[in-house]
Design an enzyme around this catalytic site. Structure first.
Site: not given
Length: 748
Positions: A68, A220
């Site tokens: 993300d 991430h």
């Protein structure tokens, strides 16, 4: 117009550059009564397209790595390198604004066989947005991806989302909205907690699924230092492969799961081709972000430039102006032997009936030994010349000429003058009794060709006029101390200036080629090698504009005329000798601090507003207050040097803010007029005849022209005898008392 454009750019920048916190920070889970239990207990891939409500899990021993918040130019390439090294693919849920900033990197993600998903355009909390804004967040990201890669995606993940069990009624509504737009919403089975940066060992442990279970795992690739994520991936992928796991993208895992469950449903394509319309619209999105980023960088650079110029100017003023003041106040300092030569005062007057009597009387009755006043009536239609004639002052002459402009009136007065020391005074200006004598004392030095006096604002009862009082003390008189020390005085003010006839003759008199004739002739004198100095004790009281419209018109003429004068004397930049010195010192200094700094100064206020709304409030306030403190320090020094009350400085913050915008507009319009070759006519300001010295005034008739009767009249000090400006609100009342007492004595 330009300021509005900058504001629009900053708004765009604030939108695309929205500060966001990590995905782990969520609102509390709300009511789940309206969420189907099959969704709460189902798989991480949620399908609400076409009105259906279903979920899908990956097959056993299958892992879909998801990343993300990217793409990030530092960490995303490192993640891609790890994936390539271990022959694994992943799904990157990208932020649209970052895609617009890093289109090549986004394309590299796709070219390496990985998959893209939507993670909104600015990473907001979708629960707090209006429906139209939620749709915009998804569509803008879709278009940015289309422009960068030529593909589209059917996957979406909302910021701050979690697992199925955390879906409440609000989130369920968002998921169904996304389904209506054709998107599958992907949550996660396992959170690596890499956002906490607990170390690679802990990240690997948290990411590892239990037993042989499948997992959509959250990592991430942006949002901070992801070195631990990269290190953990480099260990996690081979570890799980050794346990018999396969790594897929979300869509590949979904297709495998659908096949396992239904057996015959069609597979979803991986990175299907984007529609041409999205590609073109995406170009607009990418270019908008690029332009906003570029211009914000430029504005930030300008902010630094303004700061450097402001600090540099302040240091120069404090150093050189203080040096000038100390020199003048040194015991026994003087220009040389007293100057007692006769003086001719030239007063160009066009429709100055409101203040001409006070101005002429203050000049004719000064305490210099021999004064001649020549009033040149420049075609007035209000009886200005008749008023002067009726005064009957023996050392005053009136010359009537057809209207030909101020330079023509000044040159006519010089030609009619009998003496070699020439003082030029505006028709609305009132001298203190000793001002004329003090003004010509620098001519004891034979190298001095002109002297600038100290202009004071006489009408301070309005806010606009009081602002100009502050400006005159700081921006004009303090600057003149600096310019004298640097020997590059650009302007002897039209309100109070003295010249040698020889110097004026050498430069051809007062030119009518610019609207700033005072600046033009001063520059010419500097180039000719004459010293131009400042005499702070020679004070003249003038009437300042009282409305913003009048002030704007006056400053517009001044600025345009200054630009004309600088352009006219541009050859000084390449000259040798004194002309070259002025060109390489005076002109750049004036360009930087007289033009560039005022034109760029509003950047300070734009960045203040932007910072207060979108940046850290504390840091922004400290930076702006620091700039204000610097200005207050400069103002305090200037007011002390000029022996003025500090009381008006309470209005300095508002004055500085208003003047920055005013001078920005003035200079912008002046530059536009100059570049387009437009012509600017002279604007006559409305006068009310308020200008007059507020302190002690002694009016007398010059000895050589004094009649036998009446006897000399000496006026006693008015008020409490404080220094000029020590009681700003007393100025209008004192003015009236001065005028009344002068009329009562009927000085001839």
């Amino acid at each position: 117009m330009l300021a509005g454009f900058f504001v629009a750019v900053l708004i765009v920048q604030a939108y695309v550059n929205a500060e966001f916190t990590g995905d782990h920070i969520q609102d509390e889970v709300g009511d789940q009564a309206g969420v189907p239990s099959a969704i709460l207990r189902g798989g991480p891939i949620i399908n609400t397209t076409g009105g259906q409500e279903s979920t899908t899990r990956l097959p056993e021993r299958t892992i879909a790595l998801t990343f993300d918040d990217g793409p990030d130019p530092v960490w995303t390439p490192k993640v891609l390198e790890v994936l390539r090294r271990h022959d694994a693919h992943a799904t990157f849920f990208v932020v649209g604004s970052q895609v617009a900033r890093n289109p090549e990197l986004t394309k590299r993600i796709v070219d390496d066989g990985n998959e893209l998903g939507l993670h909104t355009f600015t990473h907001p909390n979708m629960q707090r947005l209006a429906p139209w804004r939620r749709e915009l967040e998804l569509s803008q990201t879709r278009m940015a991806i289309a422009r960068a890669t030529g593909v589209r995606t059917h996957l979406a993940r909302f910021p701050y989302s979690s697992k199925n069990a955390a879906i409440d009624e609000v989130n369920w509504k968002l998921i169904k909205e996304a389904g209506a737009l054709g998107y599958l919403v992907v949550v996660n089975d396992t959170d690596s907690n890499d956002w906490q940066r607990p170390g690679p060992d802990r990240i690997v442990a948290d990411a590892t699924p239990a037993g042989d279970q499948s997992a959509v795992i959250l990592f991430h690739d942006a949002g901070g230092d992801r070195s631990q994520t990269v290190a953990a991936l480099d260990r996690f992928i081979p570890l799980m492969k050794a346990r018999g796991y396969r790594f897929t993208t979300v869509t590949e895992g979904l297709n495998l799961g659908i096949t396992a469950q239904a057996g015959s449903l069609p597979a979803l394509p991986l990175n299907p081709e984007a529609q041409s319309g999205d590609t073109w619209r995406g170009a607009a999105v990418v270019w908008t972000v690029a332009i906003a980023d570029g211009l914000v960088t430029a504005i930030a650079v300008l902010f630094v430039v303004v700061g450097v110029l402001t600090i540099g100017r302040t240091l120069l003023l404090l150093l050189l102006a203080t040096r000038h003041a100390r020199q003048r106040r040194r015991p026994g300092w003087r220009w040389g032997p007293p100057v007692t030569e006769p003086v001719s005062v030239i007063v160009p007057a066009y429709n100055e009936k409101e203040g001409i009597e006070a101005a002429v009387r203050s000049l004719a009755c000064g305490d210099h030994p021999d004064i001649e006043v020549v009033v040149v009536d420049d075609g007035s239609t209000d009886g200005t010349a008749d008023l002067v004639d009726r005064m009957g002052l023996p050392n005053v002459r009136v010359v009537r000429v057809p209207n030909g402009g101020k330079p023509n009136a000044l040159n006519t007065g010089v030609a009619m003058a009998r003496h070699d020391l020439i003082v030029m005074v505006d028709g609305d200006t009132v001298f203190e009794p000793e001002s004329l004598r003090l003004l010509v004392q620098p001519f004891a030095d034979p190298s001095v060709g002109a002297v600038a006096g100290n202009v004071k604002v006489g009408n301070r009862e309005t806010t606009v006029a009081l602002w100009q009082h502050i400006e005159y003390v700081i921006g004009f008189n303090l600057d003149r101390r600096l310019y004298e020390v640097m020997n590059c005085m650009p302007t002897v003010p039209g309100a109070i200036g003295a010249f040698r006839r020889q110097a004026l003759a050498q430069v051809g008199g007062v030119s009518d080629e610019t609207l700033a004739e005072d600046t033009d002739v001063t520059m010419a004198l500097c180039r000719a090698g004459w010293r131009v100095v400042y005499e702070e004790n020679a004070r003249a009281w003038t009437e300042a504009p009282t409305t913003m419209e009048q002030l704007y018109r006056q400053r517009y003429r001044w600025s345009y005329g200054t630009m004309q004068a600088m352009w006219k004397h541009r050859k000084a930049l390449s000259d040798s000798g004194t002309s070259g010195r002025f060109g390489r010192v005076g002109l750049p200094f004036l360009a930087l601090f007289g033009l560039a700094l005022p034109m760029l100064a509003p950047v300070v206020d734009v960045m203040l507003v932007y910072g207060l709304v979108f940046w850290e409030l504390r840091e922004t306030a400290i930076a702006w207050l620091g700039m204000l403190a610097l200005q207050l320090l400069t103002a305090a020094v200037a007011f002390r040097m000029d022996r003025e009350s500090w009381r008006p400085l309470v209005k300095l913050p508002l004055q500085q803010f208003a003047y920055r915008q005013l001078m920005y507009l003035v200079l912008l319009q002046s530059a536009t007029t100059a570049l387009t070759g437009g012509r600017l006519r002279w604007h006559k300001l409305d006068r009310s005849g308020l200008a007059s010295p507020p302190a002690a005034v002694a009016v007398r008739v010059p000895a050589q022209k004094r009649p036998v009767s009446p006897s000399p009249v000496e006026l006693q000090p008015i008020g409490d005898g404080r220094a000029p400006g020590s009681g700003d609100r007393q100025v209008p009342d004192q003015i009236g008392r001065i005028h009344r007492r002068v009329r009562e004595h009927d000085v001839q």
